[in-house]
Design a protein around this motif. Structure first.
Motif, PDB file in Angstrom:
ATOM      1  N   LEU A  72       0.474  -1.108  -0.193  1.00  0.00           N
ATOM      2  CA  LEU A  72      -0.226   0.391  -0.365  1.00  0.00           C
ATOM      3  C   LEU A  72       1.311   1.605  -0.232  1.00  0.00           C
ATOM      4  N   ASP A  73       1.809   1.669  -0.270  1.00  0.00           N
ATOM      5  CA  ASP A  73       2.667   2.536  -0.576  1.00  0.00           C
ATOM      6  C   ASP A  73       2.681   3.291  -1.418  1.00  0.00           C
ATOM      7  N   HIS A  74       1.569   3.150  -2.411  1.00  0.00           N
ATOM      8  CA  HIS A  74       0.696   3.513  -3.397  1.00  0.00           C
ATOM      9  C   HIS A  74       0.187   4.449  -2.520  1.00  0.00           C
ATOM     10  N   ARG A  75      -0.179   4.048  -2.304  1.00  0.00           N
ATOM     11  CA  ARG A  75      -1.964   5.020  -0.948  1.00  0.00           C
ATOM     12  C   ARG A  75      -1.268   6.078   0.268  1.00  0.00           C
ATOM     13  N   ALA A  76      -0.125   6.181   0.199  1.00  0.00           N
ATOM     14  CA  ALA A  76       0.398   6.481   2.187  1.00  0.00           C
ATOM     15  C   ALA A  76      -0.390   7.418   1.801  1.00  0.00           C
TER      16      ALA A  76
END
Length: 228
Positions: free
Chosen positions: A135-139
């Protein structure tokens, strides 16, 4: 050398309700090895949540002995119990308990707020945990923009960011559909492969089947199937 992270011997928990004694947990013996994925299954009211609260140091047992990582829990005061819980136990619940006005990264960092981890390291650990759960793209998102499965992944990232000895999960798929349940169980298996100790409490036999080992609770009694 004893490889048990959790060891219970004859542990019980009795409550009083008026003149009546309620035996929520009865004479429980249990060993959870380091790196093991243990499932505890049982119907509502069986005592499994009480047992989890004892293991998680959220409640005190009234009988028996409990060792955590070789430490005799019976001998610890409240401060030591709180410190052990904060630094060595990660929690994942059925409800995600995310702060709506905080970003995903900020929610993960909150788990380290009252620890000795420096602010810069908190951010680094949060980033690494979010990458680990995909979920790094939703940080930078707020929780309200995430699906249920994504919110639970944030909750898992928050738990593993503290680098706990054990991850304790109470009905972690209870609010998820079948697709998201499968995704979370796959993540648990990956964490287990990485060496994380997991304890998952559930009423769902399909969920419990993903563990290395299953124990059952009924009317406060803990049982384990005999080896085949």
């Amino acid at each position: 050398m004893d490889d048990a992270l959790i060891r219970l011997e004859g542990v019980g928990r009795t409550f009083r309700s008026g003149e009546v004694e309620v035996h929520a947990v009865r004479d429980a013996d249990l060993r959870v090895r380091r790196g093991e994925y243990l499932s505890i299954v049982g119907p509502s009211g069986s005592g499994k949540s009480t047992l989890l609260n004892i293991i998680a140091l959220l409640d005190r047992h009234t009988a028996g002995r409990y060792w955590f990582g070789g430490t005799d829990v019976n001998s610890l005061g409240e401060g030591a119990r709180s410190g052990l819980r904060a630094h060595r136990i990660g929690f994942v619940f059925q409800s995600f308990h995310l702060l709506a006005h905080r970003t995903v990264t900020e929610n993960v960092m909150m788990s380290m707020l009252y620890s000795s981890v420096r602010p810069r390291e908190r951010r680094a650990r949060a980033d690494a945990a979010l990458e680990r759960v995909g979920l790094d793209h939703r940080a930078g998102f707020l929780p309200g923009r995430l699906s249920g499965g994504e919110r639970q992944r944030v909750a898992i990232a928050r738990a593993i960011a503290t680098e706990p000895a054990i991850l304790i999960c109470d009905e972690p798929t209870g609010n998820l559909d079948s697709a998201n349940t499968g995704s979370i169980l796959e993540l648990f298996s990956e964490l287990r492969h990485d060496g994380q100790t997991l304890l998952v409490v559930t009423h769902d036999a399909a969920v419990s089947s993903h563990g290395d080992r299953i124990v059952s609770m009924h009317d406060g009694w803990l049982t384990e199937p005999a080896p085949s």
